[in-house]
Design a protein around this motif. Structure first.
Motif, PDB file in Angstrom:
ATOM      1  N   TYR A  14      12.175  -8.330   8.990  1.00  0.00           N
ATOM      2  CA  TYR A  14      12.151  -7.384  10.093  1.00  0.00           C
ATOM      3  C   TYR A  14      12.305  -8.167  11.384  1.00  0.00           C
ATOM      4  CZ  TYR A  14       9.931  -4.051   6.900  1.00  0.00           C
ATOM      5  OH  TYR A  14       9.636  -3.214   5.866  1.00  0.00           O
ATOM      6  N   ASN A  39      -3.063  -7.761   2.512  1.00  0.00           N
ATOM      7  CA  ASN A  39      -2.397  -6.861   3.454  1.00  0.00           C
ATOM      8  C   ASN A  39      -1.214  -7.551   4.100  1.00  0.00           C
ATOM      9  OD1 ASN A  39      -5.606  -5.780   4.176  1.00  0.00           O
ATOM     10  ND2 ASN A  39      -4.017  -4.413   3.498  1.00  0.00           N
ATOM     11  N   GLY A  40      -0.127  -6.857   4.174  1.00  0.00           N
ATOM     12  CA  GLY A  40       1.048  -7.406   4.836  1.00  0.00           C
ATOM     13  C   GLY A  40       1.838  -8.370   3.976  1.00  0.00           C
ATOM     14  N   GLY A  42       3.954  -7.656   1.684  1.00  0.00           N
ATOM     15  CA  GLY A  42       5.318  -7.197   1.470  1.00  0.00           C
ATOM     16  C   GLY A  42       5.456  -6.280   0.259  1.00  0.00           C
ATOM     17  N   LYS A  43       4.341  -5.789  -0.261  1.00  0.00           N
ATOM     18  CA  LYS A  43       4.384  -4.956  -1.471  1.00  0.00           C
ATOM     19  C   LYS A  43       5.131  -3.646  -1.206  1.00  0.00           C
ATOM     20  CE  LYS A  43      -0.104  -4.872  -1.541  1.00  0.00           C
ATOM     21  NZ  LYS A  43      -0.591  -5.674  -0.418  1.00  0.00           N
ATOM     22  N   THR A  44       4.735  -2.977  -0.127  1.00  0.00           N
ATOM     23  CA  THR A  44       5.396  -1.708   0.194  1.00  0.00           C
ATOM     24  C   THR A  44       6.867  -1.941   0.528  1.00  0.00           C
ATOM     25  OG1 THR A  44       3.310  -0.822   0.994  1.00  0.00           O
ATOM     26  CG2 THR A  44       5.301   0.281   1.711  1.00  0.00           C
ATOM     27  N   THR A  45       7.115  -3.054   1.215  1.00  0.00           N
ATOM     28  CA  THR A  45       8.508  -3.377   1.543  1.00  0.00           C
ATOM     29  C   THR A  45       9.333  -3.527   0.272  1.00  0.00           C
ATOM     30  OG1 THR A  45       7.741  -4.509   3.523  1.00  0.00           O
ATOM     31  CG2 THR A  45       9.978  -4.993   2.798  1.00  0.00           C
ATOM     32  N   GLN A  86       2.206   4.976   0.016  1.00  0.00           N
ATOM     33  CA  GLN A  86       0.919   4.483   0.517  1.00  0.00           C
ATOM     34  C   GLN A  86       0.435   5.356   1.673  1.00  0.00           C
ATOM     35  OE1 GLN A  86       1.124   0.511   2.001  1.00  0.00           O
ATOM     36  NE2 GLN A  86      -1.074   0.335   2.259  1.00  0.00           N
ATOM     37  N   HIS A 209      -5.122  -2.365  -4.410  1.00  0.00           N
ATOM     38  CA  HIS A 209      -6.095  -3.295  -3.849  1.00  0.00           C
ATOM     39  C   HIS A 209      -7.351  -3.340  -4.706  1.00  0.00           C
ATOM     40  CE1 HIS A 209      -4.421  -3.609   0.504  1.00  0.00           C
ATOM     41  NE2 HIS A 209      -3.689  -4.223  -0.409  1.00  0.00           N
TER      42      HIS A 209
HETATM   43  N1  LIG Z   1       9.040  -1.207   9.893  1.00  0.00           N
HETATM   44  C1  LIG Z   1       8.587  -2.455  10.075  1.00  0.00           C
HETATM   45  N2  LIG Z   1       8.975  -3.157  11.167  1.00  0.00           N
HETATM   46  C2  LIG Z   1       8.540  -4.434  11.337  1.00  0.00           C
HETATM   47  N3  LIG Z   1       7.720  -5.062  10.513  1.00  0.00           N
HETATM   48  C3  LIG Z   1       7.287  -4.413   9.426  1.00  0.00           C
HETATM   49  C4  LIG Z   1       7.701  -3.073   9.150  1.00  0.00           C
HETATM   50  N4  LIG Z   1       7.120  -2.677   7.993  1.00  0.00           N
HETATM   51  C5  LIG Z   1       6.385  -3.721   7.579  1.00  0.00           C
HETATM   52  N5  LIG Z   1       6.486  -4.773   8.417  1.00  0.00           N
HETATM   53  C6  LIG Z   1       5.862  -6.078   8.253  1.00  0.00           C
HETATM   54  O1  LIG Z   1       6.286  -6.615   7.030  1.00  0.00           O
HETATM   55  C7  LIG Z   1       5.219  -7.238   6.376  1.00  0.00           C
HETATM   56  C8  LIG Z   1       5.037  -6.644   4.993  1.00  0.00           C
HETATM   57  O2  LIG Z   1       4.569  -5.290   5.120  1.00  0.00           O
HETATM   58  P1  LIG Z   1       4.254  -4.363   3.888  1.00  0.00           P
HETATM   59  O3  LIG Z   1       3.902  -3.031   4.409  1.00  0.00           O
HETATM   60  O4  LIG Z   1       5.346  -4.451   2.915  1.00  0.00           O
HETATM   61  O5  LIG Z   1       2.968  -5.057   3.282  1.00  0.00           O
HETATM   62  P2  LIG Z   1       2.008  -4.559   2.147  1.00  0.00           P
HETATM   63  O6  LIG Z   1       1.927  -5.662   1.199  1.00  0.00           O
HETATM   64  O7  LIG Z   1       2.424  -3.239   1.642  1.00  0.00           O
HETATM   65  O8  LIG Z   1       0.649  -4.460   2.931  1.00  0.00           O
HETATM   66  P3  LIG Z   1      -0.555  -3.427   2.757  1.00  0.00           P
HETATM   67  O9  LIG Z   1      -1.414  -4.016   1.705  1.00  0.00           O
HETATM   68  O10 LIG Z   1      -1.209  -3.453   4.086  1.00  0.00           O
HETATM   69  O11 LIG Z   1       0.015  -2.138   2.394  1.00  0.00           O
HETATM   70  C9  LIG Z   1       4.008  -7.090   7.265  1.00  0.00           C
HETATM   71  O12 LIG Z   1       3.835  -8.266   7.982  1.00  0.00           O
HETATM   72  C10 LIG Z   1       4.353  -5.966   8.162  1.00  0.00           C
HETATM   73  O13 LIG Z   1       3.767  -6.145   9.429  1.00  0.00           O
END
Ligand SMILES: Nc1ncnc2c1ncn2[C@@H]1O[C@H](COP(=O)(O)OP(=O)(O)OP(=O)(O)O)[C@@H](O)[C@H]1O
Ligand SMILES: [Mg+2]
Lengths: 257, 700
Positions: A14, A39-40, A42-45, A86, A209
């Motif tokens: 990003y 957290n963060g 990248g799982k949701t990504t 999520q 989690h």
């Molecule tokens: N739309 C976006 N624009 C910029 N950065 C983003 C965006 N979405 C996620 N990020 C960043 O990408 C990284 C991965 O985010 P992601 O949501 O995939 O994490 P996650 O593992 O799902 O976390 P969580 O456990 O909090 O759900 C994080 O650092 C987040 O800040």
């Protein structure tokens, strides 16, 4: 045997900040796989890249051996990727049953304008039955006619699972389904998912989690940290390794909404 | 060599000529972006704010004989900021957490309401052909030629000077003052800023006041360029501002400035060179007059469609929204079977009575109004489909309706085709146009769809209507766009009552179709998409396909309504019926009264045609007293109150998108049921109030 879902070398950043680096996961037919990480991580990504809501900067996604990297989201869904979110995504101003009904109708491809105009677009008895059966099993039977706004967060998550199930997925991506559920409800959900999986044979990729849930539910598990896979293997082993890293588990426990 | 110099001269003249209007565009673009960045409001009412200042300036100068300075002071530096503060304090501050589409709808309502409210309060009447002079004596008559090729009038120099001073002032404000620094924090940071509630309120109020001053200044500066001081011209202006602001993706102030100047120069180029090209390429001749005014709309549309950066710009959520708690969620409420039957019986009896009275008692003018209301109800069903079902704001329904009307005119005028067949063809053509239009914009987010359709409406208005194969058939020069009434076999529907029956039949058929669609798969799909696009895609719904379908359906209904309206009035009457500004009021009405239901569309149709006659002219008292002499003296009230009442009615859209009528009906039903339950000592628990605050557990 070809895995039902396979990602190869997925990278995504990003605005220059890397969220995923060269991530490769595989989920076999009918398998239950966990994906954990702080957290963060990248799982949701990763989920978004698999379903196509985000275009990865590099890498490919394969569903049952077919490269689906360039398909739009809805076609991937029709090919068999189901998903819960999520940050819960429900259809405002609809009842619980309508959530499942629309998924059922789309799956059957029952949607032509002419049929609607001729009054043949109304829900049929067997469609309603199919929806109610799933609702019953998720323990939402009583709530079928409630407007979605009346539900608690946990119930909303169950509706998302039910909606995804109506598409008859080959793989179900679940993004923290247990947040908002209490222990008992989580256990019930796990049991229901296991049963349904036994009947329909879909695979599950679970982001959670709640480590106990992951430990009890999944057979294999990946650990993602700062966008990189740092471990994978049988869940019990991986968690053993992870537990050593106290600091990490501390952040895993934190429930974030 | 000679040629090159001539070209160079043309170029530099056009460039200089474009700077003064460009400065004004830059002013509005910056004002627009300021409000957008600090409040997430896509403020279409910006043009209305400019109009109010310009009109007060006009009134003070020409009617009250004030000098330039006091008039300027009162209209731009007092009225404008006060208006901005009122809008912020009373309306938009409470909408911080509403969706951007909801805010847009409110802004559209204000666009309709504010000019009328001003006119009524101040007693302002536009005078044809009269606008005030600029803000400097001899503005239009004294010229300077600093660079040689182009002579600037004093007004033009003044406009550029004001723009420069204002920009410097804004830069200084951002750099040196406390509130300016806070504003800059909000404007420049992509994420939520760390402001507490009080600071957030101050920033938001101050930005609105400031933005409003920009609007006022621009209004006063631009007014002398118009022929007559009328609100619709200022509405065009805001589209120009949006085009300029879109160059900066609506987030960058310096780029908005550049966009404004660039657009001014670009228009000047178009004005200079298009006529020359038209001389050498005769094909261009018919459009050359009309393309220049349409340049901003073309630019805007092209930017939205072709420039991925704009498309990808995430809609500005209110950066301050974190300060407020989320709004209460909606709750739908099913009414009991008994109550449903009771309401239906009541409705049938009511409409039979009205019908009987209309058919036996009504004179020609009442028949006309009733027929018009029925036809408009059909037309408004197109808004029920696109806005109520699909959740999209289309601001070009007037153009679709006009396509229906013009098709009827062309086919009957040129080929003598039966108008009823032509009406169906017209509806189909409108549906095709709507589908085509929706293709390039199918991936745009909510607010952008509204803006793209608005650009199309203006383009249609400026260019298409004037083409011979649209608005100018064989006879249009002599007779206007005349259309005959239809005949079906032996029945001549030239008869008003017969035509009313036809209109009713069409409306009933269209309503049934809309209900079938709403209850069928298409309606469910659209509802799902409106609820969550992400989730809809994840179950296999194609958003693009559904949107194109919704647009086509909506276009069909609009075209059908437009064709009916044309037959009824026996003329297309484009400007009166279908111009973009006129069509804004349609959306306002439908949204105010209820965009979800057929009843809402019917009520909006009735409100459009009958509200003025029955309520504002006081006819209702005539009926009560059975004597028109006893209508109280305060009647007739200005018809502008329609715009004020329904325009302000959109404010509730943010909280109750189902519309005023449906909201109140539901509440009444709930009360009635609670009452019945209490009377019958029933065990049934009363359903919860929809506006009861939700607990944290509930779904957001
Ligand atoms: N739309 C976006 N624009 C910029 N950065 C983003 C965006 N979405 C996620 N990020 C960043 O990408 C990284 C991965 O985010 P992601 O949501 O995939 O994490 P996650 O593992 O799902 O976390 P969580 O456990 O909090 O759900 C994080 O650092 C987040 O800040
Ligand atoms: Mg996540």
């Amino acid at each position: 045997m070809t895995p039902i879902l396979e990602t190869r070398g997925i990278s995504k950043s990003y605005a220059g900040i890397g969220a995923l680096r060269d991530v490769a996961v595989q989920v076999g037919e009918g398998e239950r796989v966990g994906l954990i990480g702080p957290n963060g991580a990248g799982k949701t990504t990763l989920f978004n890249c698999i379903l196509g809501l985000l275009a990865p900067d590099a890498g490919s996604v394969r569903l049952a051996g077919d490269d689906i990297t360039s398909l739009p989201v809805h076609l991937r869904a029709r090919r068999g990727i189901g998903r819960s979110f999520q940050r819960i995504e429900l259809f405002t101003e609809s009842t619980v049953r309508e959530h499942l009904l629309i998924a059922e109708r789309v799956r059957r491809g029952n949607g032509s304008l002419w049929k609607d105009l001729l009054g043949r677009g109304r829900p049929k008895a067997d469609e309603l039955q199919a929806c109610d059966a799933v609702l019953e099993r998720l323990g939402l039977g009583e709530l079928a006619d409630e407007p979605i706004e009346q539900l608690s967060l946990g119930q909303g998550r169950l509706v998302e699972v039910g909606r995804a199930l109506m598409t008859h997925p080959r793989i179900l991506l679940l993004d923290e389904p247990s947040s908002g559920l209490d222990r008992q409800e989580t256990a019930d959900l796990a049991a229901t998912l296991r049963d349904l999986q036994g009947e329909q044979g879909f695979a599950i990729l679970l982001v959670e989690h709640d480590v106990e849930f992951v430990a009890a539910f999944t057979q294999r598990c990946y650990v993602l940290d700062f966008g990189t896979l740092i471990a994978d293997g049988p869940t019990a082993e991986v968690l053993e390794r992870a537990i050593v890293r106290e600091s990490y588990l501390g952040s895993v426990k934190r429930d974030d909404l | 060599m000679v040629l090159a110099t001539a070209l160079g001269e043309d170029l530099s003249r056009a460039f200089l000529q474009g700077l003064p209007p460009g400065s004004v565009y830059a002013l509005i673009a910056i004002g627009f972006v300021l409000a957008y960045k600090t409040s997430g409001v896509f403020n279409l009412a910006f043009g209305a704010q400019a109009y109010v200042s310009a009109a007060l300036y006009f009134q003070a100068r020409l009617e009250w004989g004030w000098g330039i300075l006091p008039a300027l002071l009162v209209s731009v530096f007092i009225l404008a900021p006060v208006l901005g503060l009122i809008l912020e304090r009373l309306i938009f501050r409470h909408l911080r957490t509403s969706s951007s589409v909801a805010k847009l709808v409110v802004a559209i309502g204000l666009t309709v309401a504010i000019p009328s409210l001003f006119d009524v309060l101040v007693g302002f009447e536009p005078v044809a052909g009269q606008t005030p002079t600029g803000i400097i004596p001899g503005g239009a008559s004294v010229f300077y030629q600093p660079v040689g090729v182009y002579a600037f009038s004093r007004d033009e120099l003044m406009a550029m000077g004001v723009a420069v001073v204002v920009m410097l002032g804004l830069a200084a404000l951002f750099r040196f003052s406390g509130i300016g620094l806070q504003m800059r924090a909000v404007v420049e940071s992509p994420r939520m800023t760390e402001l507490n509630g009080i600071q957030a309120d101050r920033v938001s109020a101050f930005s609105w006041a400031l933005s409003s001053v920009f609007a006022g200044l621009a209004g006063v500066l631009i007014a002398p360029r118009f022929n007559t001081l009328a609100a619709p011209d200022f509405f065009n202006l805001v589209v120009v501002a949006i085009a300029a602001a879109a160059v900066g993706r609506l987030i960058s102030l310096p780029r908005a400035l550049a966009g404004g100047l660039g657009l001014g120069v670009f228009i000047a180029f178009a004005n200079t060179f298009l006529p020359e090209w038209a001389l050498s390429y005769p094909i261009l001749a018919p459009i050359q007059d009309n393309v220049a005014p349409a340049v901003p709309f073309l630019v805007l549309f092209a930017l939205l469609v072709l420039w991925p950066a704009v498309r990808a710009t995430k809609e500005q959520a209110d950066p301050l929204s974190g300060v407020d708690p989320p709004p209460p969620s909606l709750a739908s409420h099913e009414r009991s079977a008994g109550l449903t039957v009771a309401t239906r019986v009541f409705a049938v009896v009511f409409f039979l009575t009205v019908g009987l009275v209309v058919f036996t008692q009504a004179d020609v003018s009442w028949l006309f109004l009733v027929t018009q209301s029925v036809i408009l109800s059909t037309l408004f069903l197109s808004i029920t489909v696109i806005t109520g079902l699909a959740g999209q704001i289309s601001l070009c329904q007037g153009s679709f309706a006009a396509i229906g009307g013009f098709t009827v005119f062309q086919l009957s005028d040129r080929y003598g085709m039966s108008v009823l067949v032509a009406a169906l063809i017209g509806a189909a053509v409108a549906a095709a146009c709507a589908a085509l239009l929706s293709l390039p914009i199918r991936r745009l987010g909510g607010v952008w769809v509204a803006i793209a359709t608005l650009a199309f409406a203006f383009f249609f208005d400026a260019v298409m209507v004037k083409l011979p194969w649209v608005g100018g058939g064989g006879t249009s020069l002599l007779q206007g766009t005349r259309v005959p009434r239809p005949t079906i076999g032996p029945w001549d529907l030239g008869n008003d009552k017969a035509f009313l029956v036809l209109a009713l039949v069409v409306f009933v058929v269209a309503s049934l179709a809309v209900i079938q669609i709403r209850e069928g798969t298409t309606g469910r799909t659209l509802r799902a998409l409106r609820g969550s696009e992400l989730a809809s895609q994840s179950i296999g719904i194609s958003p693009a396909r559904s949107r194109v379908m919704a647009f086509a359906l909506s276009g069909f209904l609009a075209g059908l309504g437009g064709a009916m309206l044309t037959m009824h009035q026996e003329n297309v009457n484009y400007t009166l019926n279908f111009s973009p500004f006129a069509a804004l009021f349609w959306l306002v009405l439908v949204v105010s009264l209820g965009s979800r239901t057929v009843e809402g569309a019917a009520q909006a149709g009735a409100a459009y045609a009958l509200f003025e006659a029955i309520v504002l002219r006081g006819a209702v008292f005539g009926w009560i007293f059975r004597n028109t002499d006893r209508i109280p003296g305060i009647f007739p009230i200005s018809p502008k109150w329609r715009f004020i009442i329904f325009g302000l009615g959109t404010i509730q859209f943010a909280r109750h998108p189902e519309g005023l009528v449906e909201f109140n009906t539901r509440r009444a039903h709930r009360r009635a049921e609670a009452l019945m339950a209490r009377l019958g000592r029933s065990r049934a628990a009363s359903p919860p109030e929809p506006d009861a605050p939700v607990t944290e557990e509930s779904v957001p």
